[in-house]
Structure formats: structure tokens, C-alpha cells
Design a protein around this motif. Structure first.
Motif, short mmCIF file in Angstrom:
data_model
loop_
_atom_site.label_atom_id
_atom_site.label_comp_id
_atom_site.label_asym_id
_atom_site.label_seq_id
_atom_site.Cartn_x
_atom_site.Cartn_y
_atom_site.Cartn_z
N PRO A 34 0.83 -1.21 0.00
CA PRO A 34 0.00 0.00 0.00
C PRO A 34 0.86 1.26 0.00
N VAL A 35 0.30 2.35 -0.47
CA VAL A 35 1.00 3.64 -0.46
C VAL A 35 1.04 4.15 0.98
N VAL A 36 2.26 4.27 1.52
CA VAL A 36 2.42 4.69 2.92
C VAL A 36 3.28 5.93 3.07
N GLY A 37 3.64 6.56 1.97
CA GLY A 37 4.37 7.82 2.06
C GLY A 37 5.80 7.68 2.51
N VAL A 38 6.54 6.71 1.97
CA VAL A 38 7.96 6.53 2.29
C VAL A 38 8.78 6.98 1.09
N PRO A 39 9.64 8.01 1.24
CA PRO A 39 10.44 8.49 0.11
C PRO A 39 11.55 7.52 -0.25
N LEU A 40 12.05 7.64 -1.48
CA LEU A 40 13.18 6.81 -1.91
C LEU A 40 14.47 7.40 -1.33
N PRO A 41 15.20 6.64 -0.51
CA PRO A 41 16.34 7.19 0.22
C PRO A 41 17.40 7.85 -0.67
N LEU A 42 17.75 9.09 -0.33
CA LEU A 42 18.81 9.86 -0.97
C LEU A 42 18.52 10.23 -2.42
N VAL A 43 17.30 9.98 -2.88
CA VAL A 43 16.92 10.33 -4.25
C VAL A 43 15.73 11.29 -4.23
N SER A 44 14.69 10.96 -3.45
CA SER A 44 13.52 11.82 -3.35
C SER A 44 13.89 13.16 -2.70
N LEU A 45 13.14 14.20 -3.07
CA LEU A 45 13.32 15.50 -2.43
C LEU A 45 13.02 15.36 -0.94
N GLY A 46 13.90 15.89 -0.10
CA GLY A 46 13.66 15.77 1.34
C GLY A 46 14.57 16.69 2.12
N GLY A 47 14.15 17.02 3.32
CA GLY A 47 14.94 17.85 4.20
C GLY A 47 15.32 17.07 5.44
N THR A 48 14.36 16.97 6.37
CA THR A 48 14.61 16.26 7.63
C THR A 48 14.94 14.80 7.40
N SER A 49 14.21 14.15 6.48
CA SER A 49 14.45 12.72 6.22
C SER A 49 15.84 12.49 5.65
N LEU A 50 16.31 13.39 4.79
CA LEU A 50 17.65 13.26 4.22
C LEU A 50 18.72 13.42 5.29
N VAL A 51 18.56 14.41 6.14
CA VAL A 51 19.53 14.63 7.22
C VAL A 51 19.56 13.43 8.16
N THR A 52 18.38 12.87 8.46
CA THR A 52 18.30 11.70 9.33
C THR A 52 19.06 10.52 8.75
N LEU A 53 18.88 10.28 7.45
CA LEU A 53 19.59 9.19 6.80
C LEU A 53 21.11 9.38 6.88
N MET A 54 21.55 10.61 6.64
CA MET A 54 22.99 10.85 6.65
C MET A 54 23.56 10.80 8.06
N LEU A 55 22.74 11.13 9.06
CA LEU A 55 23.17 10.94 10.45
C LEU A 55 23.43 9.45 10.71
N ALA A 56 22.56 8.61 10.17
CA ALA A 56 22.74 7.16 10.32
C ALA A 56 24.03 6.71 9.66
N PHE A 57 24.33 7.25 8.48
CA PHE A 57 25.58 6.88 7.82
C PHE A 57 26.78 7.45 8.56
N GLY A 58 26.61 8.60 9.22
CA GLY A 58 27.68 9.12 10.05
C GLY A 58 28.00 8.19 11.20
N ILE A 59 26.96 7.61 11.80
CA ILE A 59 27.18 6.63 12.88
C ILE A 59 27.89 5.40 12.33
N LEU A 60 27.50 4.96 11.12
CA LEU A 60 28.18 3.82 10.50
C LEU A 60 29.66 4.13 10.27
#
Length: 380
Positions: free
Chosen positions: A344-370
Motif C-alpha cells: 500500500p501507499v504509505v508515504g515513504v520516500p526513496l532514500p537519498l533520491v527523493s526531495l527531502g529535508g529532515t528525512s535526508l539529514v536523518t539518513l545521513m546521520l545514520a551513515f555518520g554513525i556507520l
């Protein structure tokens, strides 16, 4: 004739060269392979976003600004001492819960949902922070206990996961609630959860289907699930997104119509072409070959993340790295399955490709921890 000792004497210069290169990246607390893969995905994302946004240079510039902030956040977080992160995990989690509660008190409404807090000069979504805080909290909880976890510890970890998930579900935000639950449950699984608990949870979930449908899900969420099985039943309503996405994907064929030549996106038939449905733009313009290239990049990033998790020196790092990279896989899977009509459509953007602000920063914070885990040598 050259002796073995002569041969060995020739190695230090070369070895020292590689050691210096490795030492340089280690001092920066950066994994160069992961960084290169992320930069490649960033470039690819901007290319597709320019087309999906209707060739909007303003939107692309906005995304570039987000990328600069996100990469800055990644480099900053990569410097963190993982022992400090583990020690402060309960505090991060607690602050996240307080922010979620504040959403109900002073939150800003938009499109029928109350998910944001406005500070005047900036508006942010507290639920994004829980995507990091939850796996960090669960990993820290298990790192100080014997594994595989006992039943009481399993229950405690489920409570850590369930509290923010329920608060976010009530906003309502089903997609983020699912992703946060997944991030915590992956830590639980990696901690060595026994199979009887897994099968028992599956049976409990199946038995809960009826009350969840009747008392938890909102009306629009039920319609999205029903639309999954028959989108043509409401082709100009709830089924429109899925139908247009399938048309875009199918019309791309093997090699696609060419960059900026996708009729579905350029003529605005495809909704949310710059956010949730951006992979349909990619499929139409670059075809099956382009989709495989993107999936290859995602696979390389995931494999590198798993390599970092496998080589982590202690249980906290290992559990957290495994959860972060496997949650990244869940993001990718859910978005592609959603656009393809498999979920079902649940409103999840495609990581690092879709336009995003907070979600993009959150993803990169995760990669920073990695990155921090990749360069952390502590064994306790």
C-alpha cells in the motif's frame, strides 16, 4: 638473483603508502568506500530529481542545500565516540519521546496530520529523530546484557519500540511508525531472538489483524490497503497514483525514453514525481537498465554497511550498525514495492533520491554513525 630478503625490503614503501592513505581516512573517521557510493547516489538522485520536478532548478538547488547540510551532519556525527553514544542513548530516546508528546500540544497541522513543530524560522518533524534514537536505545539496552535475550528483556525492548511507534501512528503517520518499529525489531532480531518468539509474534499479529483494522487504522489507510488489491476500482481517486506509476514503469521498457523525455512525469500525470514516486520517473526515462543501476548502487551501500557491522569490535556497534543498514534496506524495499503496487501507499520516500529535508539529514546521520563504527577500535 634477488633473495627473499631483498624482495621484502622493497615492500615497506608501498605498504607505507597504503597505510598513510588508510590512516588519513581513519583520522577523519570516514569510510572512503561508503563515501564514494553515497556521492554516486547523490549525483544520480539530483539527475532524476531535475526531471521529476519538472526541470525545476529551484527545487534542485534546494536539494543541493539539503545535501550540504546532510553531509555536514554525517561528517560531524562520524567523529562521535561510540562509548559516549551508548552512554547517552537513554537521554536521546527520552528527549525524542518528549518532542513527540509536544507535537500533540504545540504541533503544526498540514494535510490533515499533526506531525511538525515550528520554531518560526524552521519546521521539523520529531518522528525523524526517533529513526535514530530507537535503534540506538535498543542496541544500548542489549549491549549490557547476556545474549540471546531473556523473555523479560525482549518485553522491555518491545516497550522501548512500541511507545514512539504508537505516538507516531496517532499523528497519523503509518509509514514512519512502521519504519521506526522495523529499526528496533531488527536490533532485537540481531540480538539473537529465539525462533519461538518470532513465530509467536507472527501468530499474535495475525490474531490482531481484525482489531487493528477496526480500531487502529484511519479511513484513508484502509482505503489504501483496499486499493492495493484493485486500484482500478477507484482509478481517478485512491488508485490514481498506483495506476500512473505502473504506466510509467511499463512504458520505460529496457532502455527508457531518455532523460527529460518521460511523458508521465513531464506532462504531470504522475503525482509526487519528485518525492515518493520518483523511481517511476527513473524507470520511464532510463528503463530497466537505469533501475538496475540504481539497485546496484543501493546493494553496494547495503553490502558495505553489513561489512562494517560484521567487523564491529563490540556488541553495541555490531547491533547498531546492522540495524541502521538493514533499516536502510527496508526504506528502499518499501518505497519500490509501494510504487510497483506490491505494498500500500504509505508515504515513504526513496532514500537519498527523493526531495527531502529532515528525512535526508536523518539518513545521513545514520551513515555518520556507520562511519564512526567503521573507525572505532574499542572492544568494550
Amino acid at each position: 638473483m634477488q633473495s627473499s630478503t631483498d624482495f621484502l625490503r622493497q615492500l615497506p614503501d608501498s605498504a607505507a603508502h597504503f597505510a598513510r592513505g588508510e590512516g588519513f581516512w581513519r583520522r577523519l573517521h570516514i569510510d572512503p568506500i561508503m563515501l564514494l557510493l553515497l556521492l554516486m547516489l547523490t549525483f544520480f538522485g539530483l539527475l532524476v530529481l531535475y526531471s521529476g520536478s519538472g526541470q525545476s532548478t529551484g527545487m534542485v538547488k534546494r536539494q543541493v542545500a539539503f545535501y550540504i547540510i546532510a553531509y555536514g551532519a554525517m561528517f560531524t556525527v562520524a567523529q562521535i565516540d561510540m562509548k559516549i553514544l551508548a552512554r547517552w542513548a537513554p537521554w536521546f530516546y527520552g528527549i525524542g519521546i518528549i518532542l513527540l508528546i509536544l507535537v500533540y500540544v504545540i504541533g503544526v497541522q498540514a494535510k490533515g496530520a499533526q506531525r511538525w513543530i515550528s520554531l518560526g524560522f524552521i519546521r521539523f518533524q520529531p518522528s525523524e529523530a526517533l529513526k535514530i534514537a530507537v535503534p540506538v536505545a535498543v542496541a544500548a539496552y542489549f549491549s549490557s546484557r547476556m545474549l540471546p535475550p531473556k523473555f523479560k528483556h525482549v518485553l522491555a525492548s518491545l516497550m522501548i519500540i512500541a511507545l514512539p511507534a504508537v505516538l507516531i501512528l496517532k499523528q497519523p503517520d503509518l509509514g514512519t511508525s512502521i519504519l521506526i518499529s522495523a529499526s528496533g525489531l531488527i536490533v532485537l532480531f540481531l540480538a539473537g531472538l529465539r525462533w519461538r518468539y518470532i513465530f509467536g509474534s507472527a501468530l499474535l499479529l495475525a490474531a490482531s489483524a481484525w482489531p487493528i483494522w477496526n480500531f487502529v487504522l484511519q479511513g484513508y489507510q484502509k482505503r489504501r490497503i483496499l486499493t492495493l488489491f484493485n486500484p482500478e476500482a477507484d482509478r481517478f481517486g485512491d488508485g490514481w497514483n498506483t495506476i500512473q506509476a505502473k504506466i510509467s514503469i511499463g512504458s520505460g521498457g529496457m532502455e527508457g525514453k531518455g532523460w527529460l523525455n518521460g511523458s508521465q512525469s513531464q506532462l504531470d500525470f504522475l503525482p509526487e514525481s519528485h518525492t515518493d514516486f520518483i523511481i517511476a520517473v527513473l524507470a520511464e526515462e532510463f528503463g530497466f537498465v537505469g533501475v538496475l543501476a540504481l539497485l546496484g548502487l543501493y546493494l553496494a551501500i547495503i553490502m558495505r554497511g553489513l561489512f562494517i557491522a560484521w567487523n564491529a569490535k563490540n556488541s553495541f556497534n555490531r547491533l547498531l550498525a546492522g540495524s541502521l543498514i538493514l533499516t536502510f534496506f527496508v526504506y528502499v524495499f518499501v518505497n519500490i514495492a509501494m510504487v510497483s503496487g506490491l505494498l500500500p501507499v504509505v508515504g515513504v520516500p526513496l532514500p537519498l533520491v527523493s526531495l527531502g529535508g529532515t528525512s535526508l539529514v536523518t539518513l545521513m546521520l545514520a551513515f555518520g554513525i556507520l562511519m564512526a563504527i567503521a573507525t572505532d577500535s574499542s572492544k568494550t
